[in-house]
Design a protein around this motif. Structure first.
Motif, PDB file in Angstrom:
ATOM      1  N   PHE A 131      31.274  35.286 -48.217  1.00 27.84           N
ATOM      2  CA  PHE A 131      32.765  35.508 -49.115  1.00 27.84           C
ATOM      3  C   PHE A 131      32.993  33.612 -49.789  1.00 27.84           C
ATOM      4  O   PHE A 131      33.265  33.699 -51.006  1.00 27.84           O
ATOM      5  CB  PHE A 131      33.964  35.534 -48.491  1.00 27.84           C
ATOM      6  CG  PHE A 131      35.472  35.618 -49.194  1.00 27.84           C
ATOM      7  CD1 PHE A 131      35.578  36.655 -49.829  1.00 27.84           C
ATOM      8  CD2 PHE A 131      36.548  34.469 -48.661  1.00 27.84           C
ATOM      9  CE1 PHE A 131      36.515  36.535 -50.799  1.00 27.84           C
ATOM     10  CE2 PHE A 131      37.071  34.542 -49.421  1.00 27.84           C
ATOM     11  CZ  PHE A 131      37.833  35.661 -50.168  1.00 27.84           C
ATOM     12  N   LEU A 132      32.760  33.073 -49.450  1.00 30.84           N
ATOM     13  CA  LEU A 132      32.868  32.132 -49.542  1.00 30.84           C
ATOM     14  C   LEU A 132      31.968  30.871 -51.078  1.00 30.84           C
ATOM     15  O   LEU A 132      32.052  30.232 -51.870  1.00 30.84           O
ATOM     16  CB  LEU A 132      32.887  30.051 -48.144  1.00 30.84           C
ATOM     17  CG  LEU A 132      33.566  30.563 -47.231  1.00 30.84           C
ATOM     18  CD1 LEU A 132      33.503  29.253 -46.494  1.00 30.84           C
ATOM     19  CD2 LEU A 132      35.487  30.382 -48.029  1.00 30.84           C
ATOM     20  N   THR A 133      30.763  31.223 -50.389  1.00 30.89           N
ATOM     21  CA  THR A 133      29.425  31.315 -51.400  1.00 30.89           C
ATOM     22  C   THR A 133      28.160  32.228 -51.285  1.00 30.89           C
ATOM     23  O   THR A 133      28.621  33.373 -50.656  1.00 30.89           O
ATOM     24  CB  THR A 133      29.018  29.748 -51.219  1.00 30.89           C
ATOM     25  OG1 THR A 133      28.032  29.158 -52.509  1.00 30.89           O
ATOM     26  CG2 THR A 133      27.956  29.625 -50.089  1.00 30.89           C
ATOM     27  N   SER A 134      27.557  31.998 -52.442  1.00 28.46           N
ATOM     28  CA  SER A 134      26.308  33.121 -52.753  1.00 28.46           C
ATOM     29  C   SER A 134      25.599  32.605 -52.813  1.00 28.46           C
ATOM     30  O   SER A 134      24.163  33.117 -52.689  1.00 28.46           O
ATOM     31  CB  SER A 134      26.922  33.883 -53.720  1.00 28.46           C
ATOM     32  OG  SER A 134      26.161  32.684 -54.944  1.00 28.46           O
ATOM     33  N   ASN A 135      25.692  31.183 -52.754  1.00 31.42           N
ATOM     34  CA  ASN A 135      24.348  30.472 -52.378  1.00 31.42           C
ATOM     35  C   ASN A 135      24.041  30.301 -50.563  1.00 31.42           C
ATOM     36  O   ASN A 135      24.071  29.743 -49.738  1.00 31.42           O
ATOM     37  CB  ASN A 135      24.947  28.414 -52.703  1.00 31.42           C
ATOM     38  CG  ASN A 135      23.430  27.978 -52.491  1.00 31.42           C
ATOM     39  OD1 ASN A 135      22.856  28.250 -51.241  1.00 31.42           O
ATOM     40  ND2 ASN A 135      22.922  27.794 -53.844  1.00 31.42           N
ATOM     41  N   PRO A 136      22.587  31.381 -50.257  1.00 27.03           N
ATOM     42  CA  PRO A 136      22.566  31.021 -48.854  1.00 27.03           C
ATOM     43  C   PRO A 136      22.076  29.192 -47.905  1.00 27.03           C
ATOM     44  O   PRO A 136      22.924  29.614 -46.522  1.00 27.03           O
ATOM     45  CB  PRO A 136      20.815  31.509 -49.360  1.00 27.03           C
ATOM     46  CG  PRO A 136      20.432  32.244 -50.316  1.00 27.03           C
ATOM     47  CD  PRO A 136      21.192  31.441 -50.805  1.00 27.03           C
ATOM     48  N   SER A 137      21.672  28.617 -48.805  1.00 30.83           N
ATOM     49  CA  SER A 137      21.922  27.348 -47.855  1.00 30.83           C
ATOM     50  C   SER A 137      23.338  26.903 -47.701  1.00 30.83           C
ATOM     51  O   SER A 137      23.791  25.645 -46.427  1.00 30.83           O
ATOM     52  CB  SER A 137      21.174  26.313 -48.653  1.00 30.83           C
ATOM     53  OG  SER A 137      19.240  26.331 -48.788  1.00 30.83           O
ATOM     54  N   MET A 138      23.993  26.561 -49.059  1.00 25.65           N
ATOM     55  CA  MET A 138      25.697  26.991 -48.496  1.00 25.65           C
ATOM     56  C   MET A 138      26.271  27.253 -47.165  1.00 25.65           C
ATOM     57  O   MET A 138      26.964  26.704 -46.975  1.00 25.65           O
ATOM     58  CB  MET A 138      26.526  26.998 -49.804  1.00 25.65           C
ATOM     59  CG  MET A 138      26.101  25.973 -51.298  1.00 25.65           C
ATOM     60  SD  MET A 138      26.377  24.185 -50.238  1.00 25.65           S
ATOM     61  CE  MET A 138      27.800  24.250 -50.676  1.00 25.65           C
ATOM     62  N   GLN A 139      25.278  28.732 -47.010  1.00 23.69           N
ATOM     63  CA  GLN A 139      26.057  29.739 -46.286  1.00 23.69           C
ATOM     64  C   GLN A 139      25.923  29.444 -44.740  1.00 23.69           C
ATOM     65  O   GLN A 139      26.777  29.569 -43.763  1.00 23.69           O
ATOM     66  CB  GLN A 139      26.106  31.297 -46.705  1.00 23.69           C
ATOM     67  CG  GLN A 139      26.274  32.126 -47.986  1.00 23.69           C
ATOM     68  CD  GLN A 139      26.217  33.480 -47.812  1.00 23.69           C
ATOM     69  OE1 GLN A 139      24.919  33.784 -46.645  1.00 23.69           O
ATOM     70  NE2 GLN A 139      25.642  33.922 -48.954  1.00 23.69           N
ATOM     71  N   ILE A 140      24.711  28.849 -44.577  1.00 25.64           N
ATOM     72  CA  ILE A 140      24.379  28.396 -43.435  1.00 25.64           C
ATOM     73  C   ILE A 140      25.099  26.783 -43.557  1.00 25.64           C
ATOM     74  O   ILE A 140      25.742  26.835 -42.119  1.00 25.64           O
ATOM     75  CB  ILE A 140      22.510  27.529 -43.563  1.00 25.64           C
ATOM     76  CG1 ILE A 140      22.444  28.681 -43.585  1.00 25.64           C
ATOM     77  CG2 ILE A 140      22.641  27.173 -42.153  1.00 25.64           C
ATOM     78  CD1 ILE A 140      21.910  29.680 -42.467  1.00 25.64           C
ATOM     79  N   ALA A 141      25.466  26.365 -44.189  1.00 24.42           N
ATOM     80  CA  ALA A 141      26.510  24.385 -44.272  1.00 24.42           C
ATOM     81  C   ALA A 141      27.673  25.294 -43.807  1.00 24.42           C
ATOM     82  O   ALA A 141      28.134  24.807 -42.697  1.00 24.42           O
ATOM     83  CB  ALA A 141      26.137  24.485 -45.256  1.00 24.42           C
TER      84      ALA A 141
END
Length: 316
Positions: free
Chosen positions: A267-277
């Motif tokens: 929900f916060l971001t669609s970027n997979p790497s940012m989702q992990i962070a």
């Protein structure tokens, strides 16, 4: 096939770890000598200890390094074990700063940062040279990330690797164990997270398994602290095991709700790497804030679990 996987893995991991070392050395030379004094002075309350742990981890770029430093200060009698619980909570949140920066995908700045860092290192003034180490360290980290990405394509084409991950892609237990073991071997939770981000971006891992690996990496960073506590006093052993048990308890508490954590990150971001962070940040933030009001109870529990075996001297 093996060479095309091992070569970028070896070089990429080497660049990354050397970059972390260079950046940590630069920060230590800029502020590290005062760090022990600060930790001795500004850990009077759990809140102060928490912020000192967070700041120290950002400066030293390693929760393991801060925990080992804390063990050393406790062993020397400079700070008491009860003061260290807040530091431990702060270190867990401090590690997320590096992960969030890594997830921004600044690989295109790797070479310019490396060149600027080397140029600063050649300057005569000590502080400028140390700043150059920090900048060059960041450059090497991003260069390592860019190199590690090269192994994703051959991994994706490997039938053996794909079948292995198809069997374990939905097993959060396997993911957790993978994160623990790999981080324990390379002594860097950040490196484990970076490799996980790369695999996730190529759809080799599911989001839940990727997050489980990152939670396992949090536990794996404790191995260094446990090793450092060997041969030290009881208070130092209490620091190491407090860090370990806290990370284990947090990971076990979050395992059943990994799908929900994944949804919040998506929900916060669609970027997979940012989702992990973001997942790692949410996990550490929630665990630290929940535990912070109970630092004295946590300290008492650890002291009960690992008691001081010294026989008190009877006074006549």
């Amino acid at each position: 096939m093996i060479v095309s996987i091992l070569a970028p893995f070896t070089f990429g991991l080497s660049f990354f770890l050397f970059g972390m070392y260079a950046m940590r050395t630069g920060f230590q030379n800029l502020a590290g000598k005062k760090m022990e004094q600060w930790m001795g002075r500004f850990t009077r309350t759990p809140i102060h200890s928490f912020w000192m742990g967070l700041l120290s981890t950002f400066v030293l770029q390693s929760s393991s390094a801060v925990t080992v430093l804390t063990i050393g200060l406790t062993n020397a009698g400079i700070i008491r074990f009860s003061q260290t619980v807040g530091i431990i909570l702060g270190t867990n949140l401090g590690t997320t700063v590096t992960t969030e920066l890594i997830a921004l995908k600044l690989e295109s700045f790797a070479i310019p940062m490396l060149l600027i860092g080397v140029a600063l290192w050649l300057m005569p003034r000590r502080n400028i040279r140390c700043t150059g180490l920090v900048v060059a360290g960041f450059g090497l980290i991003f260069l390592g990330i860019d190199t590690l990405k090269l192994m994703a394509a051959p991994l994706e084409q490997s039938e053996t690797f794909r079948s292995l991950f198809l069997e374990s892609s939905h097993s959060i237990g396997v993911g957790l164990l993978t994160g623990i073991i790999f981080t324990g071997l390379i002594h860097s939770g950040s490196a484990t997270t970076v490799i996980t981000m790369g695999l996730l971006s190529h759809n080799i891992l599911s989001m839940e398994t990727a997050i489980a690996i990152v939670l396992g990496a949090n536990i794996g960073t404790c191995f260094t602290a446990i090793i450092a506590s060997i041969g030290t006093n009881t208070a130092s052993k209490q620091v190491a095991w407090c860090h370990t048990l806290f990370n284990v308890a947090g990971a076990l508490a979050f395992l059943p709700i990994l799908p929900q954590l994944s949804l919040v990150s998506a929900f916060l971001t669609s970027n997979p790497s940012m989702q992990i962070a973001h997942s790692q940040t949410i996990f550490n933030l929630v665990c630290s804030l929940v535990a912070l009001p109970f630092t004295s109870q946590i300290a008492s529990f650890i002291q009960w679990l690992i008691p001081d075996k010294r026989i008190p001297i009877k006074r006549s």
